[in-house]
Write an enzyme that holds these catalytic residues in place. Structure first.
Site, PDB file in Angstrom:
ATOM      1  N   SER A   1       5.525   0.927   1.852  1.00 52.77           N
ATOM      2  CA  SER A   1       5.833   1.186   0.559  1.00 52.77           C
ATOM      3  C   SER A   1       6.576   2.806   0.341  1.00 52.77           C
ATOM      4  O   SER A   1       6.503   3.651   1.319  1.00 52.77           O
ATOM      5  CB  SER A   1       4.592   1.542  -0.513  1.00 52.77           C
ATOM      6  OG  SER A   1       4.700   2.207  -1.504  1.00 52.77           O
TER       7      SER A   1
ATOM      8  N   TYR B   1      -3.724   3.831  -3.558  1.00 48.45           N
ATOM      9  CA  TYR B   1      -2.571   3.010  -2.914  1.00 48.45           C
ATOM     10  C   TYR B   1      -1.854   3.848  -2.045  1.00 48.45           C
ATOM     11  O   TYR B   1      -1.512   3.369  -0.897  1.00 48.45           O
ATOM     12  CB  TYR B   1      -1.828   2.532  -4.207  1.00 48.45           C
ATOM     13  CG  TYR B   1      -0.674   1.776  -3.862  1.00 48.45           C
ATOM     14  CD1 TYR B   1       0.802   2.333  -3.671  1.00 48.45           C
ATOM     15  CD2 TYR B   1      -0.826   0.447  -3.983  1.00 48.45           C
ATOM     16  CE1 TYR B   1       1.795   1.642  -3.562  1.00 48.45           C
ATOM     17  CE2 TYR B   1       0.516  -0.366  -3.576  1.00 48.45           C
ATOM     18  CZ  TYR B   1       1.770  -0.021  -3.462  1.00 48.45           C
ATOM     19  OH  TYR B   1       2.829  -0.817  -3.137  1.00 48.45           O
TER      20      TYR B   1
HETATM   21  P1  NAP Z   1       2.567  -8.858  -6.623  1.00 50.05           P
HETATM   22  O1  NAP Z   1       3.630  -9.457  -7.616  1.00 50.05           O
HETATM   23  O2  NAP Z   1       1.304  -8.238  -7.292  1.00 50.05           O
HETATM   24  O3  NAP Z   1       1.728 -10.161  -5.588  1.00 50.05           O
HETATM   25  C1  NAP Z   1       0.877  -9.610  -4.751  1.00 50.05           C
HETATM   26  C2  NAP Z   1       0.435 -10.832  -3.820  1.00 50.05           C
HETATM   27  O4  NAP Z   1      -0.616 -10.671  -3.135  1.00 50.05           O
HETATM   28  C3  NAP Z   1       0.018 -11.686  -5.013  1.00 50.05           C
HETATM   29  O5  NAP Z   1       0.450 -13.122  -4.571  1.00 50.05           O
HETATM   30  C4  NAP Z   1      -1.528 -11.948  -5.066  1.00 50.05           C
HETATM   31  O6  NAP Z   1      -2.214 -12.729  -5.268  1.00 50.05           O
HETATM   32  C5  NAP Z   1      -1.765 -11.460  -3.331  1.00 50.05           C
HETATM   33  N1  NAP Z   1      -3.050 -10.794  -3.316  1.00 50.05           N
HETATM   34  C6  NAP Z   1      -3.661  -9.895  -3.890  1.00 50.05           C
HETATM   35  N2  NAP Z   1      -5.008  -9.601  -3.510  1.00 50.05           N
HETATM   36  C7  NAP Z   1      -5.074 -10.626  -2.429  1.00 50.05           C
HETATM   37  C8  NAP Z   1      -6.148 -11.192  -1.519  1.00 50.05           C
HETATM   38  N3  NAP Z   1      -7.374 -10.592  -1.459  1.00 50.05           N
HETATM   39  N4  NAP Z   1      -5.995 -12.139  -0.546  1.00 50.05           N
HETATM   40  C9  NAP Z   1      -4.975 -12.885  -0.675  1.00 50.05           C
HETATM   41  N5  NAP Z   1      -3.861 -12.549  -1.482  1.00 50.05           N
HETATM   42  C10 NAP Z   1      -3.870 -11.407  -2.287  1.00 50.05           C
HETATM   43  O7  NAP Z   1       3.093  -7.677  -5.720  1.00 50.05           O
HETATM   44  P2  NAP Z   1       4.541  -7.397  -5.031  1.00 50.05           P
HETATM   45  O8  NAP Z   1       5.177  -6.671  -6.023  1.00 50.05           O
HETATM   46  O9  NAP Z   1       5.357  -8.871  -4.613  1.00 50.05           O
HETATM   47  O10 NAP Z   1       4.174  -6.825  -3.755  1.00 50.05           O
HETATM   48  C11 NAP Z   1       3.891  -7.364  -2.615  1.00 50.05           C
HETATM   49  C12 NAP Z   1       3.605  -6.058  -1.546  1.00 50.05           C
HETATM   50  O11 NAP Z   1       4.531  -5.242  -1.479  1.00 50.05           O
HETATM   51  C13 NAP Z   1       2.602  -5.510  -1.878  1.00 50.05           C
HETATM   52  O12 NAP Z   1       2.003  -5.145  -0.581  1.00 50.05           O
HETATM   53  C14 NAP Z   1       3.155  -4.221  -2.328  1.00 50.05           C
HETATM   54  O13 NAP Z   1       1.960  -2.996  -2.463  1.00 50.05           O
HETATM   55  C15 NAP Z   1       4.191  -3.850  -1.860  1.00 50.05           C
HETATM   56  N6  NAP Z   1       5.065  -3.220  -2.399  1.00 50.05           N
HETATM   57  C16 NAP Z   1       5.614  -3.654  -3.565  1.00 50.05           C
HETATM   58  C17 NAP Z   1       6.758  -2.649  -4.379  1.00 50.05           C
HETATM   59  C18 NAP Z   1       7.186  -3.281  -5.690  1.00 50.05           C
HETATM   60  O14 NAP Z   1       8.091  -2.437  -6.110  1.00 50.05           O
HETATM   61  N7  NAP Z   1       7.156  -4.316  -6.037  1.00 50.05           N
HETATM   62  C19 NAP Z   1       7.264  -1.952  -3.579  1.00 50.05           C
HETATM   63  C20 NAP Z   1       6.546  -1.484  -2.271  1.00 50.05           C
HETATM   64  C21 NAP Z   1       5.597  -2.391  -1.592  1.00 50.05           C
HETATM   65  P3  NAP Z   1      -2.695 -13.096  -6.712  1.00 50.05           P
HETATM   66  O15 NAP Z   1      -1.779 -13.262  -7.741  1.00 50.05           O
HETATM   67  O16 NAP Z   1      -3.821 -14.413  -6.752  1.00 50.05           O
HETATM   68  O17 NAP Z   1      -3.480 -11.502  -7.039  1.00 50.05           O
HETATM   69  C1  GCO Z   2       4.022   2.916  -8.576  1.00 47.17           C
HETATM   70  C2  GCO Z   2       4.904   1.696  -8.172  1.00 47.17           C
HETATM   71  C3  GCO Z   2       4.991   1.796  -6.723  1.00 47.17           C
HETATM   72  C4  GCO Z   2       5.748   0.592  -6.210  1.00 47.17           C
HETATM   73  C5  GCO Z   2       6.080   0.831  -4.672  1.00 47.17           C
HETATM   74  C6  GCO Z   2       7.038   1.614  -4.338  1.00 47.17           C
HETATM   75  O1  GCO Z   2       3.181   2.678  -9.450  1.00 47.17           O
HETATM   76  O2  GCO Z   2       4.447   3.929  -8.368  1.00 47.17           O
HETATM   77  O3  GCO Z   2       3.725   0.414  -8.211  1.00 47.17           O
HETATM   78  O4  GCO Z   2       3.919   2.221  -6.055  1.00 47.17           O
HETATM   79  O5  GCO Z   2       4.735  -0.399  -6.222  1.00 47.17           O
HETATM   80  O6  GCO Z   2       4.966   0.716  -3.801  1.00 47.17           O
HETATM   81  O7  GCO Z   2       7.513   1.713  -2.983  1.00 47.17           O
END
Ligand code: NAP
Ligand code: GCO
Length: 263
Positions: A144, A157
């Site tokens: 992230s 986080y």
């Molecule tokens: P999301 O839409 O919230 O999806 C997260 C997924 O993880 C969901 O399918 C959720 O399932 C699953 N999950 C959560 N807890 C779990 C557990 N204990 N066991 C199995 N599955 C679990 O998140 P996203 O935005 O796609 O992000 C995916 C990854 O990218 C995360 O690691 C997040 O931190 C990272 N990330 C996101 C962003 C962003 O801007 N979106 C940026 C940087 C990094 P449920 O629906 O059942 O909870």
């Molecule tokens: C926040 C956002 C971020 C993104 C991502 C950025 O609240 O700042 O959720 O943490 O999820 O991780 O890279």
């Protein structure tokens, strides 16, 4: 360009029913990989199976909480029976809790650390023995911006994602000699359900202040889409990155390079 081909490989995406995990699963499938994924509830797994099916991808889905080591160990055995040994692990499952640190219950802190940092350890530990036996493998940890930067309300986080960057480097250090490459992808701000609260329009229909902030902080002047992560994931899952190890590839539209637009 066979360098990027994943034909004959099995890829396991944790939390791969929707969002970033689903997009990466589709991209790895397009490069030839067999896709398996898990989620914490049967309803979400079924939703994921339908979504993959709509894309013509014969993915296999399993209910498994990635924080539960016995369940993860059993899942890896089941995957091996159903789809072959895991060649590519994408540690994608993750949660965020946006609470000022001084008000954050320790239980909420522990939950974020458990899912975002301990679970990638549990899942990587579960696939390493087979990868070692078979002469190699790929582990991709979804890090992230918060692996590098802090901000208000995301202490747990950021600590987890900072730790995940170092876990990535340590797996590379400890198992690189076994031809295992462990790298990270550091998405910028991506439009998914996880960031939906940061993009909600106000009652007057105006842009969310955080939405405006991120557009100004990103040289690309936009939020990322999950599709922006597909190419980097295929690269890190393929032979094209066999000499890349312990690296976090930031896919952030330039945020980390940019001081921000002058007000
Ligand atoms: P999301 O839409 O919230 O999806 C997260 C997924 O993880 C969901 O399918 C959720 O399932 C699953 N999950 C959560 N807890 C779990 C557990 N204990 N066991 C199995 N599955 C679990 O998140 P996203 O935005 O796609 O992000 C995916 C990854 O990218 C995360 O690691 C997040 O931190 C990272 N990330 C996101 C962003 C962003 O801007 N979106 C940026 C940087 C990094 P449920 O629906 O059942 O909870
Ligand atoms: C926040 C956002 C971020 C993104 C991502 C950025 O609240 O700042 O959720 O943490 O999820 O991780 O890279």
């Amino acid at each position: 360009m066979d360098l990027f081909s994943l034909r004959g490989r099995t890829a396991w995406i944790t939390g791969g029913s929707y969002g970033i995990g689903f997009a990466i699963g589709c991209g790895l499938a397009e490069a030839g990989a067999r896709i398996v994924f898990n989620d914490i509830s049967g309803d979400i797994v079924d939703k994921g199976l339908s979504s993959y099916q709509e894309k013509g991808i014969p993915a296999k889905g399993y209910v498994c909480d990635v924080t539960d080591e016995p369940s993860v160990q059993a899942l890896v055995k089941q995957i091996e029976q159903d789809a072959g040994p895991v060649d590519i692990l994408v540690n994608n499952a993750g949660i965020i809790r946006r609470i000022p640190m001084a008000e954050m219950p320790a239980e909420e802190w522990r939950k974020v650390i458990d899912i975002d940092l301990t679970a990638p350890f549990i899942c990587a530990k579960a696939v390493l023995p087979s990868m070692i036996r078979r002469g190699g493998g790929k582990i991709i940890n979804i890090c992230s911006m918060m692996s590098e930067l802090g901000r208000e309300t995301v202490s747990a986080y950021a600590a987890a994602k900072g730790g995940l960057k170092m876990l990535t480097r340590n797996i590379a250090s400890e198992y690189g000699s076994r031809n295992i490459q462990c790298n990270g992808i550091g998405p910028g701000y991506i439009a998914t359900p996880q960031t939906a609260p940061l993009r909600e329009k106000g009652e007057d229909g105006g842009m969310h202040p955080f939405d405006r902030f991120i557009r100004g902080r990103t040289p690309a002047a936009r939020w990322g889409t999950t599709d922006d992560l597909v190419g980097p994931a295929v690269f890190l899952a393929s032979a094209a990155s066999d000499f890349v190890n312990g690296h976090v590839l930031y896919v952030d539209g330039g945020i980390l390079a940019y001081i921000g637009k002058q007000p």
